[in-house]
Motif scaffolding. Sequence first.
Motif, PDB file in Angstrom:
ATOM      1  N   CYS A 709       0.860  -1.189   0.000  1.00  0.00           N
ATOM      2  CA  CYS A 709       0.000   0.000   0.000  1.00  0.00           C
ATOM      3  C   CYS A 709       0.899   1.241   0.000  1.00  0.00           C
ATOM      4  CB  CYS A 709      -0.912  -0.023   1.218  1.00  0.00           C
ATOM      5  SG  CYS A 709      -2.160   1.258   1.229  1.00  0.00           S
ATOM      6  N   LYS A 710       1.257   1.672  -1.189  1.00  0.00           N
ATOM      7  CA  LYS A 710       2.266   2.731  -1.310  1.00  0.00           C
ATOM      8  C   LYS A 710       1.743   4.099  -0.868  1.00  0.00           C
ATOM      9  CE  LYS A 710       4.648   0.270  -4.992  1.00  0.00           C
ATOM     10  NZ  LYS A 710       5.078   0.263  -6.405  1.00  0.00           N
ATOM     11  N   GLU A 711       0.464   4.348  -1.038  1.00  0.00           N
ATOM     12  CA  GLU A 711      -0.083   5.644  -0.622  1.00  0.00           C
ATOM     13  C   GLU A 711       0.014   5.818   0.888  1.00  0.00           C
ATOM     14  OE1 GLU A 711      -3.988   6.141  -2.098  1.00  0.00           O
ATOM     15  OE2 GLU A 711      -3.376   6.332  -4.204  1.00  0.00           O
ATOM     16  N   ARG A 712      -0.276   4.782   1.624  1.00  0.00           N
ATOM     17  CA  ARG A 712      -0.186   4.880   3.084  1.00  0.00           C
ATOM     18  C   ARG A 712       1.275   4.840   3.543  1.00  0.00           C
ATOM     19  NH1 ARG A 712      -5.211   4.503   5.282  1.00  0.00           N
ATOM     20  NH2 ARG A 712      -6.831   3.674   3.912  1.00  0.00           N
ATOM     21  N   ARG A 714       3.622   6.279   1.996  1.00  0.00           N
ATOM     22  CA  ARG A 714       4.056   7.671   1.803  1.00  0.00           C
ATOM     23  C   ARG A 714       3.696   8.519   3.017  1.00  0.00           C
ATOM     24  NH1 ARG A 714       1.728  10.619  -3.433  1.00  0.00           N
ATOM     25  NH2 ARG A 714      -0.203  10.040  -2.377  1.00  0.00           N
ATOM     26  N   ASP A 715       2.496   8.318   3.553  1.00  0.00           N
ATOM     27  CA  ASP A 715       2.100   9.071   4.756  1.00  0.00           C
ATOM     28  C   ASP A 715       2.970   8.705   5.957  1.00  0.00           C
ATOM     29  OD1 ASP A 715       0.108  10.069   3.161  1.00  0.00           O
ATOM     30  OD2 ASP A 715      -1.451   8.734   3.929  1.00  0.00           O
ATOM     31  N   VAL A 716       3.295   7.412   6.072  1.00  0.00           N
ATOM     32  CA  VAL A 716       4.117   6.961   7.191  1.00  0.00           C
ATOM     33  C   VAL A 716       5.509   7.577   7.125  1.00  0.00           C
ATOM     34  CG1 VAL A 716       5.246   4.945   8.203  1.00  0.00           C
ATOM     35  CG2 VAL A 716       2.847   4.812   7.547  1.00  0.00           C
ATOM     36  N   HIS A 717       6.122   7.574   5.936  1.00  0.00           N
ATOM     37  CA  HIS A 717       7.472   8.145   5.797  1.00  0.00           C
ATOM     38  C   HIS A 717       7.466   9.653   6.081  1.00  0.00           C
ATOM     39  CE1 HIS A 717       9.046   4.407   4.556  1.00  0.00           C
ATOM     40  NE2 HIS A 717       8.530   4.389   3.326  1.00  0.00           N
ATOM     41  N   TYR A 718       6.390  10.324   5.728  1.00  0.00           N
ATOM     42  CA  TYR A 718       6.294  11.760   6.015  1.00  0.00           C
ATOM     43  C   TYR A 718       6.272  11.996   7.529  1.00  0.00           C
ATOM     44  CZ  TYR A 718       4.417  16.512   6.058  1.00  0.00           C
ATOM     45  OH  TYR A 718       4.220  17.857   6.288  1.00  0.00           O
ATOM     46  N   LEU A 719       5.471  11.192   8.243  1.00  0.00           N
ATOM     47  CA  LEU A 719       5.397  11.337   9.694  1.00  0.00           C
ATOM     48  C   LEU A 719       6.714  10.932  10.361  1.00  0.00           C
ATOM     49  CD1 LEU A 719       3.590  12.058  12.077  1.00  0.00           C
ATOM     50  CD2 LEU A 719       2.742   9.707  12.084  1.00  0.00           C
ATOM     51  N   GLN A 720       7.368   9.905   9.839  1.00  0.00           N
ATOM     52  CA  GLN A 720       8.669   9.503  10.376  1.00  0.00           C
ATOM     53  C   GLN A 720       9.702  10.610  10.214  1.00  0.00           C
ATOM     54  OE1 GLN A 720       9.314   5.815   8.204  1.00  0.00           O
ATOM     55  NE2 GLN A 720       9.086   4.589  10.074  1.00  0.00           N
ATOM     56  N   ALA A 721       9.695  11.271   9.070  1.00  0.00           N
ATOM     57  CA  ALA A 721      10.646  12.365   8.836  1.00  0.00           C
ATOM     58  C   ALA A 721      10.426  13.499   9.834  1.00  0.00           C
ATOM     59  CB  ALA A 721      10.499  12.873   7.402  1.00  0.00           C
ATOM     60  N   MET A 738      13.695  10.976   1.771  1.00  0.00           N
ATOM     61  CA  MET A 738      14.006  10.434   0.452  1.00  0.00           C
ATOM     62  C   MET A 738      12.997   9.347   0.056  1.00  0.00           C
ATOM     63  SD  MET A 738      17.370   8.330  -0.776  1.00  0.00           S
ATOM     64  CE  MET A 738      16.834   6.945   0.209  1.00  0.00           C
ATOM     65  N   LEU A 739      12.662   8.474   0.997  1.00  0.00           N
ATOM     66  CA  LEU A 739      11.667   7.442   0.710  1.00  0.00           C
ATOM     67  C   LEU A 739      10.314   8.057   0.362  1.00  0.00           C
ATOM     68  CD1 LEU A 739      12.525   4.864   3.527  1.00  0.00           C
ATOM     69  CD2 LEU A 739      12.988   4.636   1.077  1.00  0.00           C
ATOM     70  N   PHE A 740       9.960   9.113   1.091  1.00  0.00           N
ATOM     71  CA  PHE A 740       8.710   9.811   0.789  1.00  0.00           C
ATOM     72  C   PHE A 740       8.749  10.385  -0.622  1.00  0.00           C
ATOM     73  CE2 PHE A 740       6.668  13.977   0.463  1.00  0.00           C
ATOM     74  CZ  PHE A 740       5.348  13.632   0.687  1.00  0.00           C
ATOM     75  N   ARG A 741       9.889  10.985  -0.985  1.00  0.00           N
ATOM     76  CA  ARG A 741      10.008  11.604  -2.305  1.00  0.00           C
ATOM     77  C   ARG A 741       9.934  10.556  -3.418  1.00  0.00           C
ATOM     78  NH1 ARG A 741       8.719  15.828  -5.228  1.00  0.00           N
ATOM     79  NH2 ARG A 741      10.248  16.317  -6.867  1.00  0.00           N
ATOM     80  N   LEU A 742      10.583   9.415  -3.225  1.00  0.00           N
ATOM     81  CA  LEU A 742      10.562   8.362  -4.236  1.00  0.00           C
ATOM     82  C   LEU A 742       9.153   7.821  -4.455  1.00  0.00           C
ATOM     83  CD1 LEU A 742      13.791   6.365  -3.277  1.00  0.00           C
ATOM     84  CD2 LEU A 742      13.450   7.807  -5.289  1.00  0.00           C
ATOM     85  N   LEU A 743       8.442   7.600  -3.344  1.00  0.00           N
ATOM     86  CA  LEU A 743       7.064   7.117  -3.482  1.00  0.00           C
ATOM     87  C   LEU A 743       6.170   8.170  -4.114  1.00  0.00           C
ATOM     88  CD1 LEU A 743       6.515   5.183  -0.119  1.00  0.00           C
ATOM     89  CD2 LEU A 743       6.602   4.224  -2.411  1.00  0.00           C
ATOM     90  N   ASP A 744       6.405   9.433  -3.784  1.00  0.00           N
ATOM     91  CA  ASP A 744       5.593  10.505  -4.344  1.00  0.00           C
ATOM     92  C   ASP A 744       5.787  10.605  -5.862  1.00  0.00           C
ATOM     93  OD1 ASP A 744       3.759  12.733  -3.707  1.00  0.00           O
ATOM     94  OD2 ASP A 744       5.371  13.964  -4.554  1.00  0.00           O
ATOM     95  N   GLN A 745       7.045  10.412  -6.303  1.00  0.00           N
ATOM     96  CA  GLN A 745       7.304  10.440  -7.741  1.00  0.00           C
ATOM     97  C   GLN A 745       6.734   9.206  -8.435  1.00  0.00           C
ATOM     98  OE1 GLN A 745      11.552  10.819  -7.953  1.00  0.00           O
ATOM     99  NE2 GLN A 745      11.538  13.056  -7.733  1.00  0.00           N
ATOM    100  N   GLU A 746       6.802   8.059  -7.772  1.00  0.00           N
ATOM    101  CA  GLU A 746       6.275   6.831  -8.366  1.00  0.00           C
ATOM    102  C   GLU A 746       4.765   6.874  -8.514  1.00  0.00           C
ATOM    103  OE1 GLU A 746       6.108   2.013  -7.403  1.00  0.00           O
ATOM    104  OE2 GLU A 746       7.425   3.333  -6.250  1.00  0.00           O
ATOM    105  N   SER A 749       0.833  11.273  -8.151  1.00  0.00           N
ATOM    106  CA  SER A 749      -0.424  11.897  -7.736  1.00  0.00           C
ATOM    107  C   SER A 749      -0.170  12.603  -6.418  1.00  0.00           C
ATOM    108  CB  SER A 749      -1.539  10.862  -7.577  1.00  0.00           C
ATOM    109  OG  SER A 749      -1.198   9.935  -6.581  1.00  0.00           O
ATOM    110  N   PRO A 750      -0.741  13.781  -6.225  1.00  0.00           N
ATOM    111  CA  PRO A 750      -0.502  14.508  -4.968  1.00  0.00           C
ATOM    112  C   PRO A 750      -1.079  13.751  -3.787  1.00  0.00           C
ATOM    113  CG  PRO A 750      -2.258  15.538  -6.233  1.00  0.00           C
ATOM    114  CD  PRO A 750      -1.662  14.497  -7.116  1.00  0.00           C
ATOM    115  N   ALA A 751      -0.388  13.818  -2.697  1.00  0.00           N
ATOM    116  CA  ALA A 751      -0.886  13.168  -1.479  1.00  0.00           C
ATOM    117  C   ALA A 751      -2.156  13.850  -1.015  1.00  0.00           C
ATOM    118  CB  ALA A 751       0.172  13.238  -0.391  1.00  0.00           C
TER     119      ALA A 751
END
Length: 758
Positions: A709-712, A714-721, A738-746, A749-751
């Motif tokens: 579940c890549k969308e979630r 992405r949220d987890v990596h944002y909170l971890q950062a 960086m992990l958040f950025r990679l998932l966001d590019q993959e 779509s905007p979070a």
Amino acid sequence: MASVHESLYFNPMMTNGVVHANVFGTRDWVSPYKISLMALLCEMTASKISLPERRRLNKLILPLQQGPDLSLGQFLKTVEECCPQTAYAVKLKLHEMANGELKDMEYFFYDLPNPYIAFDSEAYKTSVVGLFMRHMFLAYDKLSFSQVYKLYKSLQQYYHSHYAKPSDGQVGLPALVADDSDMDLTNPEDAVGDRIDKEELDTPLHESELSRGPLSQKQAEYFLARQAYLLKNDENKALKPAALQEELNNMLKFNPDFAEAHYLNYLNSMRVQDIFLSAHSLLHYFDRLILSGNEGKSNGDEGYGRSLRYAALNLASLHCRFGHYQQADLALQEAIRIAQESNDHVCLQHCLSWLYTLEQTRGSDSTVLTEDSVKMAAHFCLPYLASLGIQSLVQQGATQGKTAHKLMDALKDTDILHWKHSLSELIEISLAQTTSIWRMYGKSTMALQQAQLLLNMSSLEPVNFGVQQNNTEAFAVALCHLAELHAEQVTYLIRSRLSAALPRCCVSISQLLWMLCDLKIQFERHMNEGKYHLAEPLVTAISALNKTEGLYRKAQVLKALNRSTEAYSILQRLQVHCEKTKCTEVVIRVMLSTAELHWESSGFSTALPLLLQALALARQHHLQSLASETILHLAFTQLMLGVPEQALCVLHEACIEPVLAHGAVMDKGRALLLTARCNTLASLPSPHLPAVLLIPISEAAAYFFRLNCKERLRDVHYLQAQLHRSLGQTSQCNKSAMLFRLLDQELQSPAPPVSMRL
């Protein structure tokens, strides 16, 4: 539960104990196939065979004698699978006779062991082999010279047709491995050209085609009884629907009044859900049964009325099975009228069972009818119907919100009755019902245990003892629950292994249940992974099997695609429909989805009363899983309304423990992530709080990673950062960013805003 009463074997063809005489032309006892069988029996008595091979051959003798005549290829292949050396010896004997002279066949008969003096062999006069040999001797001695000559010529044709090559007519010594070409024994010109595939050769006595000529009475009875037995107990080993239909048509061509063949035709049509042919065959069965007079002869004048009322009752069950409730009600009323005129209490009890089943399908409260049925069934000593009634009451109690311990106590009492009378079918239904109840109440561990118990259970019937039955609806229900429980824990590989356990030869109720279960698992997987373009086509397939489930999932897809207006309209219609049909679980899920739509427009205060109503409904019906999911939604709404302390309190009091113990992987991840977010926003002064919160967030990340579940994630990596930055951990913060950025590019779509998703 209604399917519990929908037995296809309500009035099976062998219940009257009467055999229709003179329905087929009787074959002569001496035939090329019988000579081949005699050669096999002679080798068994004369040669030394190992104990395992002898045991396999002994098991084979009776089916070979009672079954239809096989082609030489089928016969040799069958024997070769048990004992290759014996099969080769039989080939040599047949080769000597077919390529020799008439005196060789004569010498074969005179050289056979005498069943009257062979005291220590299998060929003694009272054994199965001895009786067969005595029949053969008597039949052969009665043949005239011209008949003996015809028999010898047919034996030559039987042998040479198997080994002759199209290019050259020379016949050589047969090889050790027999060819499997098919051949008709009665009329060689009508031979079937199709070769038998490997599947058919595995069970040649039951799946190989019958001869195209008229069968003897015993051969027809054996074929029909065997196929009916396999349809009931092990459908995978029965003939495929098309092949069985062809054999029955061939059988009815020689005798259209053979009632039992019509009944097997009815059972075969039910396998493929053919309403026209099944009704047609059922009516023909009872017409032939009455016209033949066997019911009247065996039971007096009462036999005719018995056939009529059971015909009406079977017709009612047939219409009910296909959802034709008005026609089923008319047929049932006719059966009740005839049974009352005849004072048949047993038939009336069966009618009462179907009556409360019909009431349940209409959405009416049939509790009073069911209780009356249980009392009367107990009075007339009908444990089967009494148990069915109690199981129906348990199902009604589960939908009405009765507590689990009351339902389990009722099932425990019926289980004692089942084991006492060895009612294996009802034991399976009870286990499947227990699995469904535990699953509905959110106790996944108990549901898993009951499902495993059912799947590892073998039949208790004396004729089928120790055989696992895999074509019952209870088996399919347990299998579906097991697949869904494993899918919730992201073990998708088990799904393909479980699907192999079901019979695949036809579209039965078990297959329809599995298809729906499989489609729902695929849909949830695609939705979790954010592949909405793959989930959308599955909605149509789900709707074809279950309109309610299809509508709910269509709303889910529309909501994910931000088509909120269409999704809201579907959810409102679905809620009204489910409230009428008293489908509480779907009503609660619809309320939760509607609340999520309110979140998207920041209508958190609007969603709050809806969630409280859903929570009250879940607790009223003791639906722990749905109650926990509702509390998650409620806590998220409180978090967005600015009361994270209250949200955290609600989570710890009534949600976290049941979710982590029995919840799906997605629910565990959402619960841990929501707890961490509530802690970050709560006014709890603690310098160690960010470091403590990293542990549940890491666990949530592991759950979402398993789900892909890549969308979630992405949220987890944002909170971890954010947490790493507050702790001054620059390297970890940069890694999470960086992990958040990679998932966001993959994802490209905007979070979505935090306020839009739990």
